[in-house]
Write an enzyme that holds these catalytic residues in place. Sequence first.
Site, PDB file in Angstrom:
ATOM      1  N   SER A 102      99.135 -77.077  60.440  1.00  0.00           N
ATOM      2  CA  SER A 102      98.871 -75.734  60.956  1.00  0.00           C
ATOM      3  C   SER A 102      99.106 -74.647  59.913  1.00  0.00           C
ATOM      4  O   SER A 102      98.622 -73.523  60.069  1.00  0.00           O
ATOM      5  CB  SER A 102      99.728 -75.449  62.197  1.00  0.00           C
ATOM      6  OG  SER A 102     101.096 -75.692  61.921  1.00  0.00           O
ATOM      7  N   ASP A 325     108.988 -68.508  66.536  1.00  0.00           N
ATOM      8  CA  ASP A 325     108.217 -69.133  65.471  1.00  0.00           C
ATOM      9  C   ASP A 325     108.559 -68.470  64.146  1.00  0.00           C
ATOM     10  O   ASP A 325     108.068 -67.376  63.843  1.00  0.00           O
ATOM     11  CB  ASP A 325     106.716 -69.017  65.763  1.00  0.00           C
ATOM     12  CG  ASP A 325     105.857 -69.740  64.729  1.00  0.00           C
ATOM     13  OD1 ASP A 325     106.423 -70.241  63.734  1.00  0.00           O
ATOM     14  OD2 ASP A 325     104.633 -69.796  64.917  1.00  0.00           O
ATOM     15  N   HIS A 328     105.268 -70.316  60.991  1.00  0.00           N
ATOM     16  CA  HIS A 328     103.930 -69.804  60.686  1.00  0.00           C
ATOM     17  C   HIS A 328     104.014 -68.341  60.259  1.00  0.00           C
ATOM     18  O   HIS A 328     105.101 -67.764  60.193  1.00  0.00           O
ATOM     19  CB  HIS A 328     103.017 -69.973  61.903  1.00  0.00           C
ATOM     20  CG  HIS A 328     102.859 -71.400  62.316  1.00  0.00           C
ATOM     21  ND1 HIS A 328     103.593 -71.963  63.340  1.00  0.00           N
ATOM     22  CD2 HIS A 328     102.068 -72.378  61.829  1.00  0.00           C
ATOM     23  CE1 HIS A 328     103.261 -73.238  63.471  1.00  0.00           C
ATOM     24  NE2 HIS A 328     102.345 -73.521  62.559  1.00  0.00           N
TER      25      HIS A 328
END
Length: 347
Positions: A102, A325, A328
Amino acid sequence: MGSWVQGVLFIFVVVCIGNAVGSGEKCDFFQGIWVRDETYPLYKPEECPFIEREFNCQKNGRMDDSYLKFRWQPQGCALQRFDGQDFLERFRGKSIMFIGDSLSRNQWQSLTCMLHTSAPRAQYNITRVGDVSIFTFMDYDVKVMLDRSVYLVDVVDEKIGRVLKLDSIQGGKLWKNIDMLIFNTWHWWNRRGPLQPWDYIQTGKKILKDMDRMIAFEEALTTWANWVDLNIDPTKSKVFFQGVSPSHYNGTSWGEPGAKNCVHEKEPLLVSTYPGGLPPALGVQKSVLSKMKKPVLLLDVTNLSLLRKDGHPSMYGLGGPTGMDCSHWCLAGVPDTWNEILYNLIL
């Protein structure tokens, strides 16, 4: 020798030597400092209609925008500002593929936004074939693709269960004849329990329930490196490897023990070296790449990204207030700099 081939060889020579045209000083695109620049970001998030929800921090309610106002200033030279139309012209009729997890999707989406906002009237099309997402700029016949391959090597369903095969790389058939390849893997190597997508590891003829993950990582990278050495023609394809993209879940590593994670962080560390040091996985990457026969450039974004504790979605990603998160990156944001450096390397 064509101009594309000459460009590929010239880039490799320049980067390996470690010098670049600039002020005459030694230049390293990956060492430097973040500086405030009100002309950034390179695009406004609202100008890119296809940013995925997990990266769209502003749309998800993040109110501060100071994290968008920083430019990477390399040591001894300056990055040329990204020119999306020039990029599209240089790659007219060519293909680019990101391969990895990702974080590759983060960088792929960043590049598509940078190109779209540079040429907003250019027609585009987004399709998906299996695990490959294809973003085509039809006016330029440029394909910017993403192949989801989190380990690069294969995970195969067998009678005993799902087997991570450290010496098998059948997925490589999708990577041939691509003009520019950007590989990445690391974040899945330490997953355990229900998040681990395999049941056994196979190394050679041995099938194991588990093994030292750093050793497994090195074996898989060696398999990938052998594949590149056997299958890539450097006069036709340019190969990059993305360095480790860091997470920020422990403020102690950046000198703020009271910070449990990246939430509420609004500015980068304005220093050139990360207090917590570099992750060991980066050393493994550099070791494997140094033994390769074919030229592969390390997109060594680890240190500059470590300094960006402010750039993660935190609660403004998929998880909402209950999720966090710090792995990311928001878009616009840090991956735009990765792509800006990539652009400078291919100029």
